[in-house]
Design a protein around this motif. Structure first.
Motif, PDB file in Angstrom:
ATOM      1  N   ARG A 133     -54.053  39.144 150.381  1.00  0.00           N
ATOM      2  CA  ARG A 133     -54.271  40.114 151.459  1.00  0.00           C
ATOM      3  C   ARG A 133     -52.954  40.739 151.904  1.00  0.00           C
ATOM      4  O   ARG A 133     -52.882  41.945 152.183  1.00  0.00           O
ATOM      5  CB  ARG A 133     -54.962  39.416 152.628  1.00  0.00           C
ATOM      6  CG  ARG A 133     -56.441  39.150 152.398  1.00  0.00           C
ATOM      7  CD  ARG A 133     -56.966  37.991 153.212  1.00  0.00           C
ATOM      8  NE  ARG A 133     -56.507  38.014 154.593  1.00  0.00           N
ATOM      9  CZ  ARG A 133     -56.497  36.943 155.385  1.00  0.00           C
ATOM     10  NH1 ARG A 133     -56.911  35.771 154.908  1.00  0.00           N
ATOM     11  NH2 ARG A 133     -56.098  37.038 156.625  1.00  0.00           N
ATOM     12  N   ALA A 134     -51.901  39.931 151.972  1.00  0.00           N
ATOM     13  CA  ALA A 134     -50.579  40.455 152.345  1.00  0.00           C
ATOM     14  C   ALA A 134     -50.060  41.408 151.285  1.00  0.00           C
ATOM     15  O   ALA A 134     -49.378  42.397 151.597  1.00  0.00           O
ATOM     16  CB  ALA A 134     -49.598  39.302 152.551  1.00  0.00           C
ATOM     17  N   PHE A 135     -50.373  41.136 150.027  1.00  0.00           N
ATOM     18  CA  PHE A 135     -49.927  41.990 148.927  1.00  0.00           C
ATOM     19  C   PHE A 135     -50.490  43.392 149.070  1.00  0.00           C
ATOM     20  O   PHE A 135     -49.757  44.381 148.996  1.00  0.00           O
ATOM     21  CB  PHE A 135     -50.342  41.378 147.589  1.00  0.00           C
ATOM     22  CG  PHE A 135     -49.975  42.227 146.406  1.00  0.00           C
ATOM     23  CD1 PHE A 135     -48.722  42.147 145.836  1.00  0.00           C
ATOM     24  CD2 PHE A 135     -50.897  43.119 145.861  1.00  0.00           C
ATOM     25  CE1 PHE A 135     -48.366  42.935 144.753  1.00  0.00           C
ATOM     26  CE2 PHE A 135     -50.569  43.909 144.783  1.00  0.00           C
ATOM     27  CZ  PHE A 135     -49.304  43.824 144.224  1.00  0.00           C
ATOM     28  N   TRP A 136     -51.813  43.511 149.264  1.00  0.00           N
ATOM     29  CA  TRP A 136     -52.355  44.870 149.329  1.00  0.00           C
ATOM     30  C   TRP A 136     -52.009  45.570 150.644  1.00  0.00           C
ATOM     31  O   TRP A 136     -51.844  46.788 150.669  1.00  0.00           O
ATOM     32  CB  TRP A 136     -53.846  44.899 149.018  1.00  0.00           C
ATOM     33  CG  TRP A 136     -54.803  44.256 149.983  1.00  0.00           C
ATOM     34  CD1 TRP A 136     -54.918  44.482 151.322  1.00  0.00           C
ATOM     35  CD2 TRP A 136     -55.837  43.312 149.653  1.00  0.00           C
ATOM     36  NE1 TRP A 136     -55.932  43.734 151.860  1.00  0.00           N
ATOM     37  CE2 TRP A 136     -56.529  43.026 150.865  1.00  0.00           C
ATOM     38  CE3 TRP A 136     -56.270  42.717 148.482  1.00  0.00           C
ATOM     39  CZ2 TRP A 136     -57.611  42.133 150.898  1.00  0.00           C
ATOM     40  CZ3 TRP A 136     -57.348  41.830 148.529  1.00  0.00           C
ATOM     41  CH2 TRP A 136     -58.003  41.546 149.727  1.00  0.00           C
ATOM     42  N   ALA A 137     -51.852  44.820 151.722  1.00  0.00           N
ATOM     43  CA  ALA A 137     -51.460  45.454 152.990  1.00  0.00           C
ATOM     44  C   ALA A 137     -50.042  45.998 152.906  1.00  0.00           C
ATOM     45  O   ALA A 137     -49.759  47.123 153.363  1.00  0.00           O
ATOM     46  CB  ALA A 137     -51.575  44.452 154.137  1.00  0.00           C
ATOM     47  N   SER A 138     -49.128  45.232 152.317  1.00  0.00           N
ATOM     48  CA  SER A 138     -47.737  45.686 152.192  1.00  0.00           C
ATOM     49  C   SER A 138     -47.620  46.832 151.186  1.00  0.00           C
ATOM     50  O   SER A 138     -46.738  47.682 151.312  1.00  0.00           O
ATOM     51  CB  SER A 138     -46.831  44.517 151.785  1.00  0.00           C
ATOM     52  OG  SER A 138     -47.255  43.928 150.578  1.00  0.00           O
ATOM     53  N   THR A 139     -48.510  46.869 150.200  1.00  0.00           N
ATOM     54  CA  THR A 139     -48.539  47.998 149.257  1.00  0.00           C
ATOM     55  C   THR A 139     -48.933  49.273 149.977  1.00  0.00           C
ATOM     56  O   THR A 139     -48.355  50.347 149.737  1.00  0.00           O
ATOM     57  CB  THR A 139     -49.514  47.708 148.104  1.00  0.00           C
ATOM     58  OG1 THR A 139     -49.079  46.540 147.401  1.00  0.00           O
ATOM     59  CG2 THR A 139     -49.578  48.881 147.129  1.00  0.00           C
ATOM     60  N   MET A 154     -46.049  50.017 160.574  1.00  0.00           N
ATOM     61  CA  MET A 154     -45.861  48.645 161.024  1.00  0.00           C
ATOM     62  C   MET A 154     -46.430  48.403 162.420  1.00  0.00           C
ATOM     63  O   MET A 154     -46.763  47.267 162.769  1.00  0.00           O
ATOM     64  CB  MET A 154     -44.376  48.285 160.998  1.00  0.00           C
ATOM     65  CG  MET A 154     -43.793  48.218 159.601  1.00  0.00           C
ATOM     66  SD  MET A 154     -42.112  47.559 159.554  1.00  0.00           S
ATOM     67  CE  MET A 154     -42.407  45.836 159.954  1.00  0.00           C
ATOM     68  N   SER A 155     -46.533  49.466 163.218  1.00  0.00           N
ATOM     69  CA  SER A 155     -47.050  49.319 164.579  1.00  0.00           C
ATOM     70  C   SER A 155     -48.507  49.750 164.693  1.00  0.00           C
ATOM     71  O   SER A 155     -49.090  49.670 165.775  1.00  0.00           O
ATOM     72  CB  SER A 155     -46.191  50.138 165.558  1.00  0.00           C
ATOM     73  OG  SER A 155     -46.226  51.525 165.220  1.00  0.00           O
ATOM     74  N   ASN A 156     -49.087  50.202 163.583  1.00  0.00           N
ATOM     75  CA  ASN A 156     -50.467  50.680 163.599  1.00  0.00           C
ATOM     76  C   ASN A 156     -51.425  49.504 163.768  1.00  0.00           C
ATOM     77  O   ASN A 156     -51.472  48.599 162.923  1.00  0.00           O
ATOM     78  CB  ASN A 156     -50.758  51.430 162.290  1.00  0.00           C
ATOM     79  CG  ASN A 156     -52.121  52.100 162.304  1.00  0.00           C
ATOM     80  OD1 ASN A 156     -53.142  51.428 162.308  1.00  0.00           O
ATOM     81  ND2 ASN A 156     -52.121  53.414 162.308  1.00  0.00           N
ATOM     82  N   MET A 157     -52.208  49.521 164.831  1.00  0.00           N
ATOM     83  CA  MET A 157     -53.100  48.404 165.126  1.00  0.00           C
ATOM     84  C   MET A 157     -54.245  48.309 164.121  1.00  0.00           C
ATOM     85  O   MET A 157     -54.708  47.210 163.799  1.00  0.00           O
ATOM     86  CB  MET A 157     -53.646  48.539 166.544  1.00  0.00           C
ATOM     87  CG  MET A 157     -52.594  48.320 167.628  1.00  0.00           C
ATOM     88  SD  MET A 157     -51.752  46.717 167.465  1.00  0.00           S
ATOM     89  CE  MET A 157     -53.129  45.591 167.703  1.00  0.00           C
ATOM     90  N   ALA A 158     -54.710  49.450 163.617  1.00  0.00           N
ATOM     91  CA  ALA A 158     -55.781  49.429 162.625  1.00  0.00           C
ATOM     92  C   ALA A 158     -55.309  48.770 161.334  1.00  0.00           C
ATOM     93  O   ALA A 158     -56.035  47.973 160.719  1.00  0.00           O
ATOM     94  CB  ALA A 158     -56.273  50.847 162.352  1.00  0.00           C
ATOM     95  N   GLN A 159     -54.083  49.087 160.923  1.00  0.00           N
ATOM     96  CA  GLN A 159     -53.528  48.475 159.722  1.00  0.00           C
ATOM     97  C   GLN A 159     -53.303  46.978 159.926  1.00  0.00           C
ATOM     98  O   GLN A 159     -53.562  46.167 159.024  1.00  0.00           O
ATOM     99  CB  GLN A 159     -52.214  49.160 159.337  1.00  0.00           C
ATOM    100  CG  GLN A 159     -51.421  48.511 158.216  1.00  0.00           C
ATOM    101  CD  GLN A 159     -52.090  48.585 156.852  1.00  0.00           C
ATOM    102  OE1 GLN A 159     -53.267  48.854 156.747  1.00  0.00           O
ATOM    103  NE2 GLN A 159     -51.317  48.340 155.809  1.00  0.00           N
ATOM    104  N   ALA A 160     -52.864  46.605 161.116  1.00  0.00           N
ATOM    105  CA  ALA A 160     -52.652  45.182 161.416  1.00  0.00           C
ATOM    106  C   ALA A 160     -53.968  44.424 161.462  1.00  0.00           C
ATOM    107  O   ALA A 160     -54.064  43.282 161.013  1.00  0.00           O
ATOM    108  CB  ALA A 160     -51.912  45.036 162.745  1.00  0.00           C
TER     109      ALA A 160
END
Length: 253
Positions: free
Chosen positions: A96-102, A128-134
């Protein structure tokens, strides 16, 4: 390239921390379409929901986790149960971290490509501050993977005659094909771009005669993966179309 890799490592560590701290489940799909499906395939324990039994889901989405669980199973058979448990617990978080950081990295690269160095810093801050992405980017949703792959496609997609190359076109089609195997709806986002490509590509026949064989190969790969895991010939996206459009099962949801 080296600068981008260093940035991606930092983004990956950040998203890994976010994913590691996310212990709640925001939607049933996080469990039933990723973790549980992979666990059921590898360990023969777990429940496959009705949509898996109807064969409308593709195993391409949980395939990386299936691979991680198979690795864990090997360690378990060697008597290293601690390593097995570690991979089973950390594997989903790592993926999950892999595709989010991509997604983060290619958001930044897109900003740099189209708007210049200054926009790069703002894009990094916003992603990095986007709540939807987080909240969504680090969860086990197929559309989170779709977002990452679409960011990659948008970056490498040739947007004018100067950018065109057969190698870049093949790379874009490869990632697009993978995205379509996970979520067929991706096609509609890049269909307009593909039509525009016909007007500025140097060689129209090269576009078509490269795309068609690749589409066939990608389709066959998807059929092969699903047929293997379902144990019978399966075209999951066709089953999905029949259930949701022909039979209109979607009206019940």
């Amino acid at each position: 390239m080296k600068r981008d890799f260093g940035l991606w490592i930092k983004l990956f560590l950040f998203r890994f921390f976010v994913a590691f701290c996310t212990i709640s489940i925001g939607h049933p799909d996080e469990l039933w379409q990723f973790n549980e499906a992979a666990h059921a395939v590898v360990f023969n324990r777990g429940h496959l929901t009705w949509d898996w039994r109807a064969r409308i889901r593709s195993f391409v989405f949980p395939l990386p986790l299936i691979g991680a669980f198979y690795l864990a199973k090997v360690f378990g058979r060697l008597g290293l149960e601690g390593v097995e448990d570690f991979i089973v617990q950390i594997g989903p978080i790592f993926i999950r971290a892999f595709w989010a950081s991509t997604t983060d990295l290619y958001t930044v690269k897109l900003a740099r490509k189209f708007f210049g160095p200054l926009a790069t810093k703002w894009a990094l801050l916003f992603t990095m501050s986007n709540m939807a992405q987080a909240e969504i980017g680090t969860r086990a949703y197929s559309n989170a993977v779709e977002t990452a792959l679409c960011a990659v496609i948008a970056y490498i997609w040739p947007t004018n005659r100067r950018e065109w190359s057969r190698r870049k076109w093949i790379a874009a089609l490869s990632v697009l094909g993978l995205a379509c195997l996970i979520r067929i709806s991706v096609v509609q986002m890049f269909l307009p771009a593909a039509i525009l490509l016909l007007f500025y590509a140097p060689n129209l026949f090269e576009v078509i005669f490269t795309a068609v064989p690749m589409m066939v190969v990608i389709f066959l790969i998807g059929v092969a993966v699903d047929s293997y895991f379902y144990g019978q010939l399966t075209v999951s996206w066709w089953n999905f179309f029949q259930w949701n459009v022909v039979k209109n099962i979607r009206c019940f949801f």
